[in-house]
Motif scaffolding. Structure first.
Motif, short mmCIF file in Angstrom:
data_model
loop_
_atom_site.label_atom_id
_atom_site.label_comp_id
_atom_site.label_asym_id
_atom_site.label_seq_id
_atom_site.Cartn_x
_atom_site.Cartn_y
_atom_site.Cartn_z
N ASP A 8 0.86 -1.18 0.00
CA ASP A 8 0.00 0.00 0.00
C ASP A 8 0.90 1.23 0.00
O ASP A 8 2.11 1.12 0.21
N ASP A 170 -3.38 -2.69 -2.39
CA ASP A 170 -4.60 -1.94 -2.13
C ASP A 170 -5.12 -1.35 -3.44
O ASP A 170 -4.34 -1.01 -4.34
N SER A 199 -8.03 -2.97 2.02
CA SER A 199 -7.34 -3.14 3.30
C SER A 199 -8.28 -3.64 4.40
O SER A 199 -7.84 -4.26 5.37
N GLN A 206 -3.64 -3.92 5.26
CA GLN A 206 -3.85 -2.90 6.29
C GLN A 206 -2.54 -2.58 7.01
O GLN A 206 -2.25 -1.42 7.32
N ASP A 209 -0.57 -0.43 4.85
CA ASP A 209 -1.14 0.91 4.94
C ASP A 209 -0.61 1.64 6.18
O ASP A 209 -0.23 2.82 6.11
#
Length: 257
Positions: A8, A170, A199, A206, A209
């Motif tokens: 991400d 993502d 995510s 996630q 991220d």
């Protein structure tokens, strides 16, 4: 069997690279099992105790949660050795593109230093913005793509031991079919495929991220002269040494040892 990594980014504003909201782009990649990633998210939730349905980097960057961020990035944390972040200082990236187009024999770092010193910050940034705007108005003139080089660097890192890499990324509108085809052609057999995931549905994305968001903030603060020494020290072991960075003072702090 390919190694699957989740990716991400933070700081993407399309082709608008100068004078926008962010001055740093960060692209994170993590190599974790789904089970390990879910356990990491569970531990973060238990420590932060926010009612939010989805945690973002801003949760970790709040001063009251500093201990949680330090835990996440620490050598004894859940992602150490299994995560990487590619940083891009946007002003230097645009300087490189200008040198590539207008003065290919000129070293971009020399031009970067000369621009700040000879023109001063206001005029140098105005010049870079004019070039940025020109390139954006002329599709095909030169690529201002931050994602493809960053993904290529992630694949190069995680495939260094010989295993090919599959990417879970993502959702990102800038990663068009044309750009993905270009990426696969560039990387050959090292990249076996790239698919998108939200995510909220993939804990690994996630965590990528989280890392991208906190890395962008830590690096941007250091670039602007008010870095947090403890967080910079923790981030350093995750930073890609091939990151696109021109500012010598801040890079001396951020670059991996």
């Amino acid at each position: 069997m390919p190694t699957e990594i989740a990716c991400d980014e933070s700081g993407s504003e399309g082709g608008n690279l100068i004078g926008a909201i962010t001055d740093v782009f960060a692209h994170a990649s993590v190599r974790l099992s789904i089970e390990s990633a879910e356990e990491c998210i569970h531990r973060l939730r238990r420590r932060i105790r926010s009612p939010a349905l989805e945690y973002k980097a801003n949760h970790l960057l709040r001063e009251k949660h500093r201990a949680v961020l330090v835990w996440l990035l620490s050598p004894h944390g859940p992602i150490h050795g299994n995560a990487r972040v590619h940083l891009v200082e946007k002003t230097f990236f645009v300087t490189e593109k200008f040198a590539e187009l207008a003065a290919p024999s000129l070293d971009a770092r020399t031009l970067y230093r000369a621009g700040w010193q000879a023109l001063g910050p206001r005029r140098w940034l105005a010049f870079l913005k004019s070039f940025n705007d020109l390139v954006r108005s002329q599709p095909g003139l030169i690529a201002l793509d931050l994602h493809i080089p960053a993904i290529a660097q992630a694949v190069a890192h995680w495939s260094a031991e010989g295993d090919p890499v599959a990417v879970v990324h993502d959702r990102q509108n800038l990663l068009t079919e044309e750009r993905l085809l270009q990426l696969k052609q560039t990387l050959g057999g090292r990249l076996t495929g790239l698919r998108f995931a939200d995510s909220r549905d993939d804990a690994r994305v996630q965590i990528a991220d989280f890392l991208a968001g906190v890395a962008r903030r830590i690096a941007s603060d250091e670039l602007n002269g008010h870095g947090d020494a403890e967080l910079v020290e923790l981030l350093r072991s995750y930073v890609d040494p091939a990151s696109t960075w021109g500012d010598e003072r801040s890079w001396a702090a951020l670059r991996p040892r």
